[in-house]
Design a protein around this motif. Structure first.
Motif, PDB file in Angstrom:
ATOM      1  N   ILE A 239      78.772  63.673  44.380  1.00 31.53           N
ATOM      2  CA  ILE A 239      78.893  62.575  45.343  1.00 31.53           C
ATOM      3  C   ILE A 239      79.019  61.241  44.625  1.00 31.53           C
ATOM      4  N   CYS A 240      78.225  61.035  43.584  1.00 29.71           N
ATOM      5  CA  CYS A 240      78.259  59.765  42.856  1.00 29.71           C
ATOM      6  C   CYS A 240      79.575  59.574  42.099  1.00 29.71           C
ATOM      7  N   ILE A 241      80.114  60.657  41.539  1.00 31.19           N
ATOM      8  CA  ILE A 241      81.412  60.554  40.864  1.00 31.19           C
ATOM      9  C   ILE A 241      82.487  60.150  41.862  1.00 31.19           C
ATOM     10  N   TYR A 242      82.445  60.760  43.042  1.00 29.48           N
ATOM     11  CA  TYR A 242      83.421  60.346  44.065  1.00 29.48           C
ATOM     12  C   TYR A 242      83.260  58.862  44.384  1.00 29.48           C
ATOM     13  N   PHE A 243      82.024  58.455  44.658  1.00 26.21           N
ATOM     14  CA  PHE A 243      81.790  57.100  45.165  1.00 26.21           C
ATOM     15  C   PHE A 243      82.222  56.039  44.171  1.00 26.21           C
ATOM     16  N   TRP A 244      81.966  56.268  42.862  1.00 27.23           N
ATOM     17  CA  TRP A 244      82.239  55.230  41.872  1.00 27.23           C
ATOM     18  C   TRP A 244      83.539  55.410  41.116  1.00 27.23           C
ATOM     19  N   VAL A 245      84.090  56.619  41.091  1.00 27.00           N
ATOM     20  CA  VAL A 245      85.256  56.887  40.250  1.00 27.00           C
ATOM     21  C   VAL A 245      86.509  57.213  41.061  1.00 27.00           C
ATOM     22  N   VAL A 246      86.351  57.814  42.240  1.00 24.51           N
ATOM     23  CA  VAL A 246      87.494  58.307  43.013  1.00 24.51           C
ATOM     24  C   VAL A 246      87.689  57.528  44.312  1.00 24.51           C
ATOM     25  N   ASN A 247      86.776  56.679  44.642  1.00 23.99           N
ATOM     26  CA  ASN A 247      86.773  55.954  45.910  1.00 23.99           C
ATOM     27  C   ASN A 247      87.542  54.635  45.766  1.00 23.99           C
ATOM     28  N   GLN A 248      88.619  54.466  46.525  1.00 26.43           N
ATOM     29  CA  GLN A 248      89.437  53.259  46.441  1.00 26.43           C
ATOM     30  C   GLN A 248      88.628  51.987  46.691  1.00 26.43           C
ATOM     31  N   ASN A 249      87.620  52.079  47.541  1.00 24.13           N
ATOM     32  CA  ASN A 249      86.813  50.912  47.875  1.00 24.13           C
ATOM     33  C   ASN A 249      86.140  50.309  46.648  1.00 24.13           C
ATOM     34  N   MET A 250      85.784  51.149  45.674  1.00 18.76           N
ATOM     35  CA  MET A 250      85.156  50.673  44.438  1.00 18.76           C
ATOM     36  C   MET A 250      86.183  50.482  43.325  1.00 18.76           C
ATOM     37  N   VAL A 251      87.116  51.402  43.199  1.00 17.32           N
ATOM     38  CA  VAL A 251      88.066  51.356  42.091  1.00 17.32           C
ATOM     39  C   VAL A 251      89.017  50.171  42.220  1.00 17.32           C
ATOM     40  N   GLN A 252      89.236  49.656  43.436  1.00 20.40           N
ATOM     41  CA  GLN A 252      90.147  48.527  43.599  1.00 20.40           C
ATOM     42  C   GLN A 252      89.691  47.307  42.780  1.00 20.40           C
ATOM     43  N   TRP A 253      88.380  47.181  42.543  1.00 21.84           N
ATOM     44  CA  TRP A 253      87.891  46.065  41.739  1.00 21.84           C
ATOM     45  C   TRP A 253      88.239  46.257  40.263  1.00 21.84           C
ATOM     46  N   VAL A 254      88.216  47.482  39.800  1.00 19.86           N
ATOM     47  CA  VAL A 254      88.624  47.772  38.424  1.00 19.86           C
ATOM     48  C   VAL A 254      90.115  47.505  38.246  1.00 19.86           C
ATOM     49  N   LEU A 255      90.912  47.885  39.238  1.00 21.48           N
ATOM     50  CA  LEU A 255      92.350  47.660  39.180  1.00 21.48           C
ATOM     51  C   LEU A 255      92.702  46.175  39.235  1.00 21.48           C
ATOM     52  N   SER A 256      91.784  45.356  39.759  1.00 15.53           N
ATOM     53  CA  SER A 256      92.038  43.917  39.887  1.00 15.53           C
ATOM     54  C   SER A 256      91.588  43.118  38.671  1.00 15.53           C
ATOM     55  N   ALA A 257      91.039  43.794  37.670  1.00 11.48           N
ATOM     56  CA  ALA A 257      90.480  43.093  36.504  1.00 11.48           C
ATOM     57  C   ALA A 257      91.564  42.444  35.660  1.00 11.48           C
ATOM     58  N   ASN A 258      91.196  41.362  35.001  1.00  9.34           N
ATOM     59  CA  ASN A 258      92.128  40.653  34.124  1.00  9.34           C
ATOM     60  C   ASN A 258      92.440  41.473  32.869  1.00  9.34           C
ATOM     61  N   THR A 259      91.433  42.122  32.318  1.00  7.35           N
ATOM     62  CA  THR A 259      91.600  42.969  31.135  1.00  7.35           C
ATOM     63  C   THR A 259      90.742  44.214  31.288  1.00  7.35           C
ATOM     64  N   GLN A 260      90.950  45.163  30.397  1.00 13.33           N
ATOM     65  CA  GLN A 260      90.103  46.350  30.403  1.00 13.33           C
ATOM     66  C   GLN A 260      88.662  45.992  30.078  1.00 13.33           C
ATOM     67  N   ALA A 261      88.471  45.026  29.208  1.00 15.42           N
ATOM     68  CA  ALA A 261      87.108  44.594  28.883  1.00 15.42           C
ATOM     69  C   ALA A 261      86.424  44.014  30.114  1.00 15.42           C
ATOM     70  N   ASP A 262      87.151  43.230  30.927  1.00 18.85           N
ATOM     71  CA  ASP A 262      86.578  42.701  32.167  1.00 18.85           C
ATOM     72  C   ASP A 262      86.198  43.833  33.110  1.00 18.85           C
ATOM     73  N   ALA A 263      87.055  44.847  33.209  1.00 19.11           N
ATOM     74  CA  ALA A 263      86.765  45.982  34.089  1.00 19.11           C
ATOM     75  C   ALA A 263      85.508  46.713  33.624  1.00 19.11           C
ATOM     76  N   ARG A 264      85.416  46.985  32.311  1.00 22.17           N
ATOM     77  CA  ARG A 264      84.247  47.697  31.788  1.00 22.17           C
ATOM     78  C   ARG A 264      82.973  46.899  31.999  1.00 22.17           C
ATOM     79  N   ARG A 265      83.015  45.626  31.665  1.00 23.54           N
ATOM     80  CA  ARG A 265      81.804  44.813  31.752  1.00 23.54           C
ATOM     81  C   ARG A 265      81.406  44.544  33.200  1.00 23.54           C
TER      82      ARG A 265
END
Length: 515
Positions: A239-265
């Motif tokens: 359930i947690c993998i879905y929510f944080w890794v596969v869920n568009q509602n959360m992943v959209q913020w990673v896709l909006s990051a300026n750099t990969q470092a911004d996404a990770r941090r």
């Protein structure tokens, strides 16, 4: 609610709307509107992820679950932190490097349009009927008790109007901007209710002495209502993998990051903030057992705590924090669903449509989603507690897509035919378990025991069909490889690994404290 509480509440809501609507926002292109131009910095991502997760439904649902069940409910939180760390260190570079707008688009490019369409329909269903409807239900449940003469349905309408307004106008940039301020008010309100809850029972030592012993047990037996230890091992991680890794509602913020470092941090920052949930939501719910004994409806615990504990002025601030969480989750969910419908369906059918037309479609889609969620939200009360409603739906539905998404990313031999077969087999097995168990009462199976057998069936079919069908070449940007270079400097990645290690230490320290 006193006059001063009303002034504080309305004043902060007006501030959020002003920030969201009138702040500088560029929406000339689809990347601007749907992904904030891919320019969000790590602190914006961290606050937005936290605010989206630390929602009104979490305040109502987790507090009520802690009251009824105890600290075991925190197992969802710390496992979620581990999932966020893995996402940050391992998978961010793949999903960011793919340059997609949505997870559905990634699956369409990795497999084919069948998988893309199935994912889009599936996730929009979950966003509308879990994320959106759950938050609106929580808002109606609490706010109608403090605003005389205002029904739960009226509260739902007002919240969807407020959050939808700046979501429609400013897109992802406006949402990220308001989320930062909403997160701060949300945290401050949560700190206030936690402080007054522990004070009501006489402080920390009195809390430990008066809390029922079973409520402070993190690991539970097989017969536990909420989180049996087997469910913690085989259900919660999926359930947690879905929510944080596969869920568009959360992943959209990673896709909006300026750099990969911004996404990770940003992910690591959200994980660090998430450790606070134990002290700001779970423990106050347990403390309420002492000063609010005998409540039969767990979802009513949080509203009762506010009425019982908070003086004038503080109540308005805490209510503003609750509304902040409600608006933040609502705006992010609306935007995720709107992005998928617009970019995965409309643009696919009409690739020649101008960006401004796509943005208009996104805005109209947002309004439609708001309406559907608002109509469904009042029905959630028929399904038991809010927390159990959400976790049961997720337990029966998410495992097949977790298998297909991770399989496609880490196994280059996976084929589209294998992915489609795995989804059909997975959802078919989940439906069969539901019919035979809940429908015909042939057996009794805790909902957290459902994800693993569904995932195992999906994996077997996924591998078998993929090996029997011809594999197509997979672009390097769509799959994970140890040899694949990272666009960030080695120093930056090394720093992020240290940050992730520190987050693991803090999380484990919190768990050991309550072992």
């Amino acid at each position: 609610m006193s006059l001063i509480d009303g002034i504080i509440l309305l004043g902060l809501i007006a501030l959020f709307l002003t920030i969201g609507i009138f702040g500088q926002t560029k929406t000339d292109s689809t990347a601007d509107y749907f992904l904030a131009g891919r320019k969000l910095r790590w602190h914006q991502i961290g606050f937005s992820l936290f605010a989206t997760n630390f929602s009104a439904s979490a305040l109502i649902g987790i507090t009520g679950a802690a009251y009824a069940i105890g600290i075991a409910i925190y197992n969802y939180e710390w496992v979620g932190i581990i999932a966020m760390i893995l996402f940050a260190l391992v998978m961010v570079r793949v999903i960011r490097g793919s340059r997609v707008y949505t997870i559905a688009q990634y699956l369409g490019e990795r497999f084919d349009d069948r998988v893309k369409t199935l994912y889009t329909i599936f996730v929009i269903f979950l966003l509308v009927f879990i994320d959106m409807a759950g938050s609106l239900y929580a808002g109606g449940l609490l706010l109608n008790q403090f605003i005389p003469g205002l029904s739960a349905n009226a509260v739902i309408f007002l919240v969807m109007l407020m959050a939808g307004l700046y979501s429609v106008v400013g897109g992802m940039t406006a949402i990220a901007r308001t989320d930062m301020y909403q997160s701060l008010v949300l945290l401050l309100g949560a700190v206030m209710i936690a402080w007054f809850s522990l004070s009501a029972v006489g402080g920390w030592e009195a809390f430990i002495e008066t809390a029922p012993p079973e409520s402070l047990s993190l690991i539970r037996g097989l017969d536990d209502r909420a989180v049996p230890w087997t469910g913690l091992l085989i259900g919660v991680p999926i359930i947690c993998i879905y929510f944080w890794v596969v869920n568009q509602n959360m992943v959209q913020w990673v896709l909006s990051a300026n750099t990969q470092a911004d996404a990770r941090r940003g992910l690591l920052m959200a994980g660090a903030l998430k450790t606070l949930c134990l002290f700001l939501i779970v423990l106050p719910g347990i403390a309420a057992i002492s000063f609010l004994p005998g409540l039969s409806e767990p979802d009513r615990v949080y509203p009762a705590m506010l009425l019982e504990l908070l003086p004038s002025g503080i109540l308005g601030l805490v209510l503003a924090g609750f509304v902040s969480g409600l608006m933040s989750n609502t705006d992010s969910t609306l935007h995720a669903a709107s992005t998928m419908i617009t970019m995965d369906f409309v643009r696919k059918r009409r690739p020649d449509v101008a960006p401004k037309t796509l943005i208009l479609v996104g805005r109209l889609t947002t309004i439609l989603i708001i309406g559907i969620s608002a109509l469904w939200a009042p029905n959630i009360g028929r399904f038991g507690t809010l927390f159990e409603y959400i976790q049961t739906l997720l337990s029966y539905s998410v495992a097949p897509f977790v298998v297909v998404y991770l399989g496609g990313m880490f196994w280059s031999r996976a084929t589209a035919a294998g992915a489609v077969a795995a989804l059909i087999a997975g959802f078919g097995s989940a439906l069969a378990i539901a019919i035979m168990g809940d429908g015909l009462d042939l057996f009794s199976l805790h909902y957290l025991h459902v994800p693993l057998p569904v995932a195992v069936i999906s994996v077997i079919i996924f591998i078998a069909v993929s090996l029997k069908t011809d594999a197509q070449p997979v672009e390097d940007r769509l799959s994970w490889s140890r040899r694949r270079g990272d666009t960030d400097s080695r120093t930056g990645m090394r720093l992020d690994r240290w940050l992730a290690g520190g987050l693991v230490v803090v999380t484990m320290g919190v768990l050991v404290l309550f072992w």
